[in-house]
Design a protein around this motif. Structure first.
Motif, short mmCIF file in Angstrom:
data_model
loop_
_atom_site.label_atom_id
_atom_site.label_comp_id
_atom_site.label_asym_id
_atom_site.label_seq_id
_atom_site.Cartn_x
_atom_site.Cartn_y
_atom_site.Cartn_z
N PRO A 30 0.83 -1.21 0.00
CA PRO A 30 0.00 0.00 0.00
C PRO A 30 0.86 1.26 0.00
N VAL A 31 0.26 2.34 -0.43
CA VAL A 31 0.91 3.64 -0.40
C VAL A 31 0.27 4.45 0.72
N LEU A 32 1.09 4.90 1.65
CA LEU A 32 0.62 5.73 2.75
C LEU A 32 0.80 7.19 2.36
N ARG A 33 -0.20 8.01 2.67
CA ARG A 33 -0.13 9.44 2.32
C ARG A 33 -0.56 10.30 3.50
N TRP A 34 0.15 11.40 3.70
CA TRP A 34 -0.23 12.38 4.71
C TRP A 34 -0.34 13.72 4.01
N ARG A 35 -1.44 14.41 4.27
CA ARG A 35 -1.74 15.64 3.56
C ARG A 35 -2.22 16.74 4.50
N VAL A 36 -2.23 17.94 3.98
CA VAL A 36 -2.74 19.10 4.72
C VAL A 36 -4.25 18.92 4.87
N LEU A 75 -2.25 28.65 -1.96
CA LEU A 75 -1.91 28.10 -3.27
C LEU A 75 -1.02 26.87 -3.14
N ARG A 76 -0.09 26.91 -2.20
CA ARG A 76 0.77 25.74 -1.98
C ARG A 76 -0.05 24.53 -1.54
N ASP A 77 -1.06 24.77 -0.72
CA ASP A 77 -1.93 23.68 -0.28
C ASP A 77 -2.73 23.09 -1.44
N VAL A 78 -3.04 23.91 -2.43
CA VAL A 78 -3.76 23.43 -3.62
C VAL A 78 -2.81 22.66 -4.53
N LEU A 79 -1.60 23.19 -4.73
CA LEU A 79 -0.65 22.57 -5.65
C LEU A 79 -0.05 21.27 -5.10
N VAL A 80 0.25 21.25 -3.81
CA VAL A 80 0.89 20.09 -3.19
C VAL A 80 0.17 19.74 -1.88
N PRO A 81 -1.03 19.15 -1.97
CA PRO A 81 -1.74 18.82 -0.73
C PRO A 81 -1.10 17.66 0.02
N VAL A 82 -0.53 16.70 -0.70
CA VAL A 82 0.13 15.56 -0.05
C VAL A 82 1.58 15.95 0.21
N ARG A 83 1.96 16.03 1.48
CA ARG A 83 3.30 16.48 1.85
C ARG A 83 4.27 15.32 2.06
N LEU A 86 8.67 18.22 8.85
CA LEU A 86 7.24 18.35 8.56
C LEU A 86 6.49 18.53 9.88
N SER A 87 5.55 19.45 9.90
CA SER A 87 4.78 19.72 11.11
C SER A 87 3.44 18.98 11.06
N ARG A 88 2.73 19.06 12.15
CA ARG A 88 1.39 18.48 12.22
C ARG A 88 0.47 19.12 11.18
N PHE A 89 0.69 20.40 10.90
CA PHE A 89 -0.13 21.09 9.91
C PHE A 89 0.15 20.55 8.50
N ASP A 90 1.39 20.13 8.25
CA ASP A 90 1.73 19.53 6.96
C ASP A 90 1.13 18.13 6.83
N LEU A 91 1.11 17.40 7.92
CA LEU A 91 0.75 15.98 7.89
C LEU A 91 -0.72 15.70 8.17
N GLY A 92 -1.38 16.60 8.86
CA GLY A 92 -2.78 16.41 9.18
C GLY A 92 -3.04 15.53 10.39
N VAL A 93 -2.02 14.93 10.95
CA VAL A 93 -2.12 14.08 12.14
C VAL A 93 -0.89 14.35 13.01
N PRO A 94 -0.89 13.88 14.26
CA PRO A 94 0.28 14.09 15.12
C PRO A 94 1.55 13.47 14.53
N CYS A 95 2.66 14.16 14.71
CA CYS A 95 3.95 13.72 14.15
C CYS A 95 4.36 12.36 14.67
N GLN A 96 4.11 12.08 15.95
CA GLN A 96 4.51 10.79 16.52
C GLN A 96 3.78 9.65 15.84
#
Length: 139
Positions: free
Chosen positions: A4-10, A54-62, A116-126
């Motif tokens: 599987p491919v795991l993805r974390w996004r804004v 705009l960055r969130d639109v262009l690259v939502p998956v960080r 990458l911060s929690r805001f980049d990933l959408g979930v806690p960093c840990q």
């Protein structure tokens, strides 16, 4: 790639907040027509918020992970593929200053460090660090 491919996004809520900030600063700039400094400051605020949205639109998956390695956002809207063999360390950097606590996911390749911060990933960093470590080792 067979796994599987795991993805974390804004998160969408963060994007909506930035879009709201663009509108609010633009309205503030229009209301400040008689005050040149206020108009400039509000205009700059609208521009900065628009660029961030705009960055969130262009690259939502960080960050994404698959069997071959990671794809990490780099720069404004670029990305870089990092093979698992290049990843030396995955950890969470925690810092506390006064009453503020920050957490950053740190991916160290020896040549580069991706933060990458929690805001980049959408979930806690840990949570992301644990998932990446278990995905990498297969457990």
């Amino acid at each position: 790639m067979s796994g599987p491919v795991l993805r974390w996004r804004v998160r969408r809520e963060i994007f909506v907040l930035k879009a709201f900030a663009v509108v609010a600063f633009a309205m503030l700039a229009l209301l400040s027509v008689g005050d040149p400094r206020g108009m400039i400051l509000a205009g700059v605020g609208a521009l900065v918020a628009a660029v961030l949205a705009l960055r969130d639109v262009l690259v939502p998956v960080r960050l994404s992970a698959d069997d071959e390695g990671l794809v990490v956002v780099r720069g404004f809207a670029g990305s870089e593929r990092v093979p698992w063999s290049s990843v030396e360390r995955i950890r969470v950097d925690r810092r506390t200053r006064l009453t503020s606590r920050t957490e950053l996911l740190e991916i160290d390749t020896g040549e580069a460090i991706f933060l990458l911060s929690r805001f980049d990933l959408g979930v806690p960093c840990q949570e992301v660090a644990d998932e990446l470590r278990s995905y990498r080792t297969g457990f």
